[in-house]
Design a protein around this motif. Structure first.
Motif, PDB file in Angstrom:
ATOM      1  N   MET A   1       0.851  -1.207   0.000  1.00  0.00           N
ATOM      2  CA  MET A   1       0.000   0.000   0.000  1.00  0.00           C
ATOM      3  C   MET A   1       0.883   1.252   0.000  1.00  0.00           C
ATOM      4  O   MET A   1       1.753   1.375   0.844  1.00  0.00           O
ATOM      5  CB  MET A   1      -0.890   0.005   1.246  1.00  0.00           C
ATOM      6  CG  MET A   1      -1.787   1.211   1.330  1.00  0.00           C
ATOM      7  SD  MET A   1      -3.023   1.099   2.641  1.00  0.00           S
ATOM      8  CE  MET A   1      -2.025   1.180   4.108  1.00  0.00           C
ATOM      9  N   ALA A   2       0.631   2.110  -0.981  1.00  0.00           N
ATOM     10  CA  ALA A   2       1.435   3.331  -1.054  1.00  0.00           C
ATOM     11  C   ALA A   2       0.597   4.529  -0.600  1.00  0.00           C
ATOM     12  O   ALA A   2      -0.633   4.490  -0.663  1.00  0.00           O
ATOM     13  CB  ALA A   2       1.891   3.538  -2.487  1.00  0.00           C
ATOM     14  N   LEU A   3       1.305   5.557  -0.147  1.00  0.00           N
ATOM     15  CA  LEU A   3       0.623   6.831   0.116  1.00  0.00           C
ATOM     16  C   LEU A   3       0.869   7.722  -1.098  1.00  0.00           C
ATOM     17  O   LEU A   3       2.016   7.975  -1.473  1.00  0.00           O
ATOM     18  CB  LEU A   3       1.177   7.475   1.399  1.00  0.00           C
ATOM     19  CG  LEU A   3       0.736   8.911   1.670  1.00  0.00           C
ATOM     20  CD1 LEU A   3      -0.783   9.015   1.789  1.00  0.00           C
ATOM     21  CD2 LEU A   3       1.379   9.443   2.949  1.00  0.00           C
ATOM     22  N   ILE A   4      -0.219   8.173  -1.709  1.00  0.00           N
ATOM     23  CA  ILE A   4      -0.106   8.990  -2.924  1.00  0.00           C
ATOM     24  C   ILE A   4      -0.823  10.317  -2.713  1.00  0.00           C
ATOM     25  O   ILE A   4      -1.929  10.354  -2.148  1.00  0.00           O
ATOM     26  CB  ILE A   4      -0.730   8.252  -4.143  1.00  0.00           C
ATOM     27  CG1 ILE A   4      -0.023   6.907  -4.361  1.00  0.00           C
ATOM     28  CG2 ILE A   4      -0.650   9.096  -5.399  1.00  0.00           C
ATOM     29  CD1 ILE A   4      -0.606   6.092  -5.508  1.00  0.00           C
ATOM     30  N   VAL A   5      -0.194  11.406  -3.159  1.00  0.00           N
ATOM     31  CA  VAL A   5      -0.866  12.704  -3.183  1.00  0.00           C
ATOM     32  C   VAL A   5      -1.303  12.957  -4.620  1.00  0.00           C
ATOM     33  O   VAL A   5      -0.499  12.824  -5.546  1.00  0.00           O
ATOM     34  CB  VAL A   5       0.060  13.843  -2.691  1.00  0.00           C
ATOM     35  CG1 VAL A   5      -0.624  15.199  -2.841  1.00  0.00           C
ATOM     36  CG2 VAL A   5       0.480  13.616  -1.240  1.00  0.00           C
ATOM     37  N   GLN A   6      -2.570  13.254  -4.819  1.00  0.00           N
ATOM     38  CA  GLN A   6      -3.076  13.566  -6.162  1.00  0.00           C
ATOM     39  C   GLN A   6      -3.612  14.991  -6.161  1.00  0.00           C
ATOM     40  O   GLN A   6      -4.417  15.344  -5.299  1.00  0.00           O
ATOM     41  CB  GLN A   6      -4.217  12.609  -6.539  1.00  0.00           C
ATOM     42  CG  GLN A   6      -3.787  11.146  -6.560  1.00  0.00           C
ATOM     43  CD  GLN A   6      -4.892  10.210  -7.060  1.00  0.00           C
ATOM     44  OE1 GLN A   6      -6.063  10.467  -6.827  1.00  0.00           O
ATOM     45  NE2 GLN A   6      -4.505   9.127  -7.729  1.00  0.00           N
ATOM     46  N   LYS A   7      -3.163  15.804  -7.116  1.00  0.00           N
ATOM     47  CA  LYS A   7      -3.652  17.188  -7.176  1.00  0.00           C
ATOM     48  C   LYS A   7      -4.422  17.395  -8.480  1.00  0.00           C
ATOM     49  O   LYS A   7      -3.960  16.986  -9.553  1.00  0.00           O
ATOM     50  CB  LYS A   7      -2.472  18.161  -7.081  1.00  0.00           C
ATOM     51  CG  LYS A   7      -2.858  19.623  -7.191  1.00  0.00           C
ATOM     52  CD  LYS A   7      -2.512  20.206  -8.537  1.00  0.00           C
ATOM     53  CE  LYS A   7      -3.117  21.570  -8.753  1.00  0.00           C
ATOM     54  NZ  LYS A   7      -2.766  22.147 -10.065  1.00  0.00           N
ATOM     55  N   PHE A   8      -5.582  18.010  -8.394  1.00  0.00           N
ATOM     56  CA  PHE A   8      -6.389  18.295  -9.586  1.00  0.00           C
ATOM     57  C   PHE A   8      -6.532  19.803  -9.732  1.00  0.00           C
ATOM     58  O   PHE A   8      -6.951  20.499  -8.798  1.00  0.00           O
ATOM     59  CB  PHE A   8      -7.765  17.623  -9.473  1.00  0.00           C
ATOM     60  CG  PHE A   8      -7.676  16.118  -9.474  1.00  0.00           C
ATOM     61  CD1 PHE A   8      -7.761  15.403 -10.660  1.00  0.00           C
ATOM     62  CD2 PHE A   8      -7.464  15.426  -8.288  1.00  0.00           C
ATOM     63  CE1 PHE A   8      -7.653  14.012 -10.669  1.00  0.00           C
ATOM     64  CE2 PHE A   8      -7.355  14.047  -8.286  1.00  0.00           C
ATOM     65  CZ  PHE A   8      -7.444  13.333  -9.483  1.00  0.00           C
ATOM     66  N   GLY A   9      -6.189  20.311 -10.913  1.00  0.00           N
ATOM     67  CA  GLY A   9      -6.221  21.756 -11.164  1.00  0.00           C
ATOM     68  C   GLY A   9      -7.613  22.261 -11.520  1.00  0.00           C
ATOM     69  O   GLY A   9      -8.577  21.485 -11.578  1.00  0.00           O
ATOM     70  N   GLY A  10      -7.682  23.572 -11.782  1.00  0.00           N
ATOM     71  CA  GLY A  10      -8.955  24.265 -11.983  1.00  0.00           C
ATOM     72  C   GLY A  10      -9.847  23.664 -13.054  1.00  0.00           C
ATOM     73  O   GLY A  10     -11.049  23.428 -12.828  1.00  0.00           O
ATOM     74  N   THR A  11      -9.283  23.356 -14.237  1.00  0.00           N
ATOM     75  CA  THR A  11     -10.107  22.813 -15.320  1.00  0.00           C
ATOM     76  C   THR A  11     -10.604  21.416 -14.951  1.00  0.00           C
ATOM     77  O   THR A  11     -11.734  21.030 -15.275  1.00  0.00           O
ATOM     78  CB  THR A  11      -9.293  22.717 -16.634  1.00  0.00           C
ATOM     79  OG1 THR A  11      -8.571  23.936 -16.777  1.00  0.00           O
ATOM     80  CG2 THR A  11     -10.171  22.509 -17.839  1.00  0.00           C
ATOM     81  N   SER A  12      -9.759  20.685 -14.246  1.00  0.00           N
ATOM     82  CA  SER A  12     -10.099  19.300 -13.878  1.00  0.00           C
ATOM     83  C   SER A  12     -11.255  19.228 -12.886  1.00  0.00           C
ATOM     84  O   SER A  12     -11.881  18.177 -12.742  1.00  0.00           O
ATOM     85  CB  SER A  12      -8.870  18.610 -13.279  1.00  0.00           C
ATOM     86  OG  SER A  12      -7.758  18.789 -14.110  1.00  0.00           O
ATOM     87  N   VAL A  13     -11.524  20.341 -12.171  1.00  0.00           N
ATOM     88  CA  VAL A  13     -12.679  20.369 -11.255  1.00  0.00           C
ATOM     89  C   VAL A  13     -13.640  21.492 -11.660  1.00  0.00           C
ATOM     90  O   VAL A  13     -14.385  22.026 -10.845  1.00  0.00           O
ATOM     91  CB  VAL A  13     -12.232  20.550  -9.769  1.00  0.00           C
ATOM     92  CG1 VAL A  13     -11.464  19.341  -9.280  1.00  0.00           C
ATOM     93  CG2 VAL A  13     -11.400  21.825  -9.563  1.00  0.00           C
ATOM     94  N   GLY A  14     -13.607  21.835 -12.978  1.00  0.00           N
ATOM     95  CA  GLY A  14     -14.314  23.022 -13.472  1.00  0.00           C
ATOM     96  C   GLY A  14     -15.832  22.956 -13.428  1.00  0.00           C
ATOM     97  O   GLY A  14     -16.507  23.986 -13.400  1.00  0.00           O
ATOM     98  N   THR A  15     -16.407  21.747 -13.443  1.00  0.00           N
ATOM     99  CA  THR A  15     -17.869  21.598 -13.407  1.00  0.00           C
ATOM    100  C   THR A  15     -18.210  20.458 -12.445  1.00  0.00           C
ATOM    101  O   THR A  15     -17.327  19.677 -12.067  1.00  0.00           O
ATOM    102  CB  THR A  15     -18.422  21.207 -14.797  1.00  0.00           C
ATOM    103  OG1 THR A  15     -17.854  19.923 -15.142  1.00  0.00           O
ATOM    104  CG2 THR A  15     -18.069  22.214 -15.880  1.00  0.00           C
ATOM    105  N   VAL A  16     -19.506  20.348 -12.133  1.00  0.00           N
ATOM    106  CA  VAL A  16     -19.947  19.267 -11.250  1.00  0.00           C
ATOM    107  C   VAL A  16     -19.637  17.907 -11.904  1.00  0.00           C
ATOM    108  O   VAL A  16     -19.185  16.968 -11.241  1.00  0.00           O
ATOM    109  CB  VAL A  16     -21.446  19.441 -10.942  1.00  0.00           C
ATOM    110  CG1 VAL A  16     -22.027  18.178 -10.352  1.00  0.00           C
ATOM    111  CG2 VAL A  16     -21.640  20.622  -9.992  1.00  0.00           C
ATOM    112  N   ASP A  17     -19.839  17.832 -13.230  1.00  0.00           N
ATOM    113  CA  ASP A  17     -19.518  16.568 -13.906  1.00  0.00           C
ATOM    114  C   ASP A  17     -18.043  16.230 -13.798  1.00  0.00           C
ATOM    115  O   ASP A  17     -17.669  15.081 -13.594  1.00  0.00           O
ATOM    116  CB  ASP A  17     -19.912  16.644 -15.396  1.00  0.00           C
ATOM    117  CG  ASP A  17     -21.408  16.455 -15.559  1.00  0.00           C
ATOM    118  OD1 ASP A  17     -22.040  15.931 -14.613  1.00  0.00           O
ATOM    119  OD2 ASP A  17     -21.941  16.849 -16.618  1.00  0.00           O
TER     120      ASP A  17
END
Ligand code: ADP
Ligand code: ASP
Ligand code: MG
Length: 402
Positions: A1-17
């Motif tokens: 089991m690894a510990l991973i940090v995942q970051k999502f930028g503005g466009t990637s969370v731009g809408t509810v979908d």
């Protein structure tokens, strides 16, 4: 089991979908057995909209109030992702920067992370939860909310990965990785499978917005393995790390809205250290100075021009210049990965190409592995595309020539 940090930028969370898509991706990683810390930016152009709101009220809002305002964007996205993950049947806990223990200095709008008190994050991870953290923000020692500078969520993610000892920090964005030039400007840009910390830092400092420069500094000093990849596909991304052999020229970066300031006067060259410390004390980053016997010039982000011109006028006596010239409207184009032995050849190529294109070069500077020059902003696209081709970056096999 690894510990991973995942970051999502503005466009990637731009809408509810899009947020639902992110939740599905996070769930997949969780089901693969990993512990996850997810760092989010504000949705789409939210931060720009908040800045605009402030401008409608005041020309020069208090920096502390500004941070109070712009930090709200990330709070919205972390709450929504937590809800989307619950819908997917995953247990998640959203935390603001200060709840997550991110302590910064007090430089509002450009704060630096001093430390991260990770106990709370670790407690939630140990309970099997996915921890979702608001990027771009922290709290100073007086308890004021701070922000890390535009694009700063990358730095939140990498700093969290460093503090938590994560095996991997994945930066999910709207392009498939780090390219030899901004793929939106240069359609023939090539995705790099790997890039060294140093070359990535150079590209980022010189304008390649795909990673916040401080995130790369942090990754380098703590040896964090970073991967930049698309949140829209499963394509392999770009590894940013230590032992990446230099490929010859790595890429071209560009920075828009640049002004060139020139001080003229006999012996002005000897004043470079005075000027440099004046600018440094005022917190104005200047990448390089160019001087001749009777001039001294440097590039600057155009939005700093007013402040710098005032500073130079106030200190005219100390600086001893005869004339002050300020010119805006430039784009700084930089070639990264230019070895010492090929620098003269690359510079000759640049000069020749710009001449053929009738694009005057206003300012040139060469330093360790970088070659930068300023041209009029409206010529940048043609110049960068042509140079990308002529330096062999369209087709990597020609690279050896430089
Ligand atoms: P995010 O919101 O995910 O943080 P950013 O807009 O900050 O995304 O960064 C991604 C953008 O960086 C891309 O859309 C691209 O236009 C730009 N970019 C500039 N230079 C490069 C480069 N060399 N490689 C990849 N992307 C680049
Ligand atoms: N939301 C912030 C910005 O737009 C931080 C980030 O996206 O990294 O600059
Ligand atoms: Mg970004």
């Amino acid at each position: 089991m690894a510990l991973i940090v995942q970051k999502f930028g503005g466009t990637s969370v731009g809408t509810v979908d899009r947020i639902r898509e992110v939740a599905k991706r996070v769930k997949e990683s969780r089901e693969a057995g990993h512990q996850l810390v997810v760092v989010l930016s504000a949705m789409g152009k939210t931060t720009d909209a908040l800045v605009q709101l402030a401008k409608e009220i005041s020309e020069h809002p208090d920096e502390r109030d500004m941070d109070m305002l712009v930090s709200t964007g990330e709070q919205v996205s972390i709450a929504l992702l937590a809800m989307a993950l619950q819908q997917e049947g995953c247990e998640a806990i959203p935390l603001t920067g200060w709840q997550a223990g991110i302590v910064t200095d007090s430089v509002h709008g450009e704060a630096r992370i001093k430390q991260i008190e990770t106990q709370r994050i670790r407690r939630h991870l140990a309970q099997g939860k996915i921890v979702i953290i608001a990027g771009f923000q922290g709290m100073d020692e007086q308890g004021a909310i701070t922000t890390l500078g535009r694009g700063g969520s990358d730095t939140s993610a990498v700093a969290l990965a460093a503090s938590l000892g994560a095996q991997l920090c994945e930066i999910y964005t709207d392009v498939a990785g780090v390219f030899t030039a901004d793929p939106r400007l240069v359609p023939t840009a090539q995705k790099l499978s790997a890039i060294s910390y140093q070359d990535m830092l150079d590209l980022a400092e010189l304008g390649a917005g795909v990673l916040h420069p401080r995130s790369v500094e942090t990754a380098r000093s703590h040896g964090v393995h970073v991967v930049v990849r698309s949140s829209f596909s499963n394509e392999e991304g770009t590894n940013v790390g230590r032992d990446v052999p230099a490929p010859g020229i790595t890429g071209i970066a560009h920075g828009e809205h640049v002004a060139i300031v020139t001080l003229k006067g006999e012996g002005i060259r000897s004043r470079t250290p005075v000027l440099s410390s004046l600018l440094q004390d005022a917190g104005i980053p200047v990448s390089a100075f160019v001087h001749g016997s009777s001039f001294l010039s440097f590039p600057l982000a155009k939005n700093q021009l007013q402040k710098v011109a005032a500073l130079l006028r106030e200190n005219r006596e100390q600086l001893g210049y005869r004339e002050l010239e300020e010119e805006g409207g430039f784009t700084m184009v930089s070639v990264v990965g230019v070895s010492r032995h090929s620098a003269a050849k690359v510079l000759k190529e640049i000069m020749g190409r710009m001449k053929l294109l009738h694009i005057p070069i206003r300012w040139v500077h060469q330093s360790e592995r970088r070659l930068s020059f300023a041209i009029r902003g409206n010529k940048a696209e043609t110049a960068i595309r042509t140079l990308h081709r002529e330096l062999g970056l369209d087709g990597r096999e020609e690279l050896a020539a430089f």
